[in-house]
Scaffold this active site. Structure first.
Site, PDB file in Angstrom:
ATOM      1  N   GLY A   9       0.843  -1.188   0.000  1.00 33.71           N
ATOM      2  CA  GLY A   9       0.000   0.000   0.000  1.00 33.71           C
ATOM      3  C   GLY A   9       0.873   1.230   0.000  1.00 33.71           C
ATOM      4  O   GLY A   9       1.981   1.224  -0.532  1.00 33.71           O
ATOM      5  N   CYS A  10       0.393   2.282   0.621  1.00 35.82           N
ATOM      6  CA  CYS A  10       1.126   3.546   0.675  1.00 35.82           C
ATOM      7  C   CYS A  10       2.525   3.337   1.236  1.00 35.82           C
ATOM      8  O   CYS A  10       2.685   2.832   2.339  1.00 35.82           O
ATOM      9  CB  CYS A  10       0.351   4.541   1.540  1.00 35.82           C
ATOM     10  SG  CYS A  10       1.238   6.081   1.814  1.00 35.82           S
ATOM     11  N   PHE A  11       3.537   3.733   0.476  1.00 36.71           N
ATOM     12  CA  PHE A  11       4.904   3.485   0.935  1.00 36.71           C
ATOM     13  C   PHE A  11       5.262   4.297   2.164  1.00 36.71           C
ATOM     14  O   PHE A  11       6.166   3.929   2.905  1.00 36.71           O
ATOM     15  CB  PHE A  11       5.956   3.638  -0.163  1.00 36.71           C
ATOM     16  CG  PHE A  11       5.883   4.841  -1.058  1.00 36.71           C
ATOM     17  CD1 PHE A  11       5.521   6.097  -0.611  1.00 36.71           C
ATOM     18  CD2 PHE A  11       6.208   4.707  -2.396  1.00 36.71           C
ATOM     19  CE1 PHE A  11       5.489   7.199  -1.448  1.00 36.71           C
ATOM     20  CE2 PHE A  11       6.187   5.791  -3.258  1.00 36.71           C
ATOM     21  CZ  PHE A  11       5.821   7.043  -2.775  1.00 36.71           C
ATOM     22  N   TRP A  12       4.573   5.399   2.438  1.00 40.66           N
ATOM     23  CA  TRP A  12       4.840   6.166   3.659  1.00 40.66           C
ATOM     24  C   TRP A  12       4.696   5.274   4.884  1.00 40.66           C
ATOM     25  O   TRP A  12       5.450   5.393   5.841  1.00 40.66           O
ATOM     26  CB  TRP A  12       3.859   7.317   3.811  1.00 40.66           C
ATOM     27  CG  TRP A  12       3.998   8.441   2.861  1.00 40.66           C
ATOM     28  CD1 TRP A  12       4.987   8.656   1.952  1.00 40.66           C
ATOM     29  CD2 TRP A  12       3.090   9.532   2.738  1.00 40.66           C
ATOM     30  NE1 TRP A  12       4.742   9.815   1.263  1.00 40.66           N
ATOM     31  CE2 TRP A  12       3.585  10.375   1.730  1.00 40.66           C
ATOM     32  CE3 TRP A  12       1.904   9.878   3.380  1.00 40.66           C
ATOM     33  CZ2 TRP A  12       2.937  11.545   1.357  1.00 40.66           C
ATOM     34  CZ3 TRP A  12       1.265  11.041   3.006  1.00 40.66           C
ATOM     35  CH2 TRP A  12       1.775  11.865   2.008  1.00 40.66           C
ATOM     36  N   CYS A  13       3.685   4.407   4.850  1.00 35.06           N
ATOM     37  CA  CYS A  13       3.396   3.558   6.013  1.00 35.06           C
ATOM     38  C   CYS A  13       4.275   2.321   6.088  1.00 35.06           C
ATOM     39  O   CYS A  13       4.245   1.604   7.094  1.00 35.06           O
ATOM     40  CB  CYS A  13       1.925   3.135   5.991  1.00 35.06           C
ATOM     41  SG  CYS A  13       0.806   4.518   6.232  1.00 35.06           S
TER      42      CYS A  13
END
Length: 171
Positions: A9-13
């Site tokens: 999913g979102c690479f930030w997380c």
């Protein structure tokens, strides 16, 4: 050093869960799996470049084995969601394990089968296991986002439903 690449999913997380262990040299946000050379975030977020948001992890396997990376990866995602992860919807947010060696492929397949056999989830496990392809580093403002923008990061995680899912299913 070896490399491991995961789409969750979102690479930030996906950076912070790997970033704090001895033996992890570097965690880089980027893109993999698509058909556009040198994609930008704008290309990837349309969902038409074929890329997934990924984290590339450079690690010392003598200090931090690949199996431990897999364990952390599984505990950051909903492996039954084939349409994205949490609030992030679209092909670019689907989950995958990209392998660099036959040993990584075998270990990833085993970890996936172990999860299936555990019957932890009632829905099918849909996370793909794919050969690694060209990795494209994301723009600077995406790197180490949890450090650069801690309040925004915490708010995004809380709103996404990721933390609630992890707490319910993995803790």
């Amino acid at each position: 050093m070896e490399k491991a690449t995961f789409a969750g999913g979102c690479f930030w997380c996906m950076v912070k869960p790997f970033d704090t262990y001895e033996g992890i040299h570097k965690v880089t946000s980027g893109y993999m799996g698509g058909h556009v050379e040198n994609p930008t975030y704008e290309d990837v977020k349309t969902g038409t470049s074929g890329h997934l948001e990924v984290v590339e992890i450079q690690f010392d396997p003598s200090l931090f084995p690949y199996e431990q990376l897999l364990e952390i990866f599984w505990q950051q995602i909903d492996p039954t969601d084939d349409e994205g992860q949490f609030q992030d919807r679209g092909d670019q947010y689907r989950t995958a394990i990209f392998y660099y060696t036959e040993e990584q492929r075998v270990l990833a397949e085993k970890a996936k089968q172990d999860l299936i056999d555990s019957e932890k989830f009632s829905q099918p496990i849909v996370t793909r296991i794919l050969p690694a392809s060209a990795f494209y580093e994301a723009e600077d403002y995406h790197q180490d986002f949890y450090k650069k923008e801690p309040d925004h990061y915490k708010q995004d995680r809380a709103q996404s439903g990721r933390d609630a899912f992890i707490e319910k299913n993995w803790k």
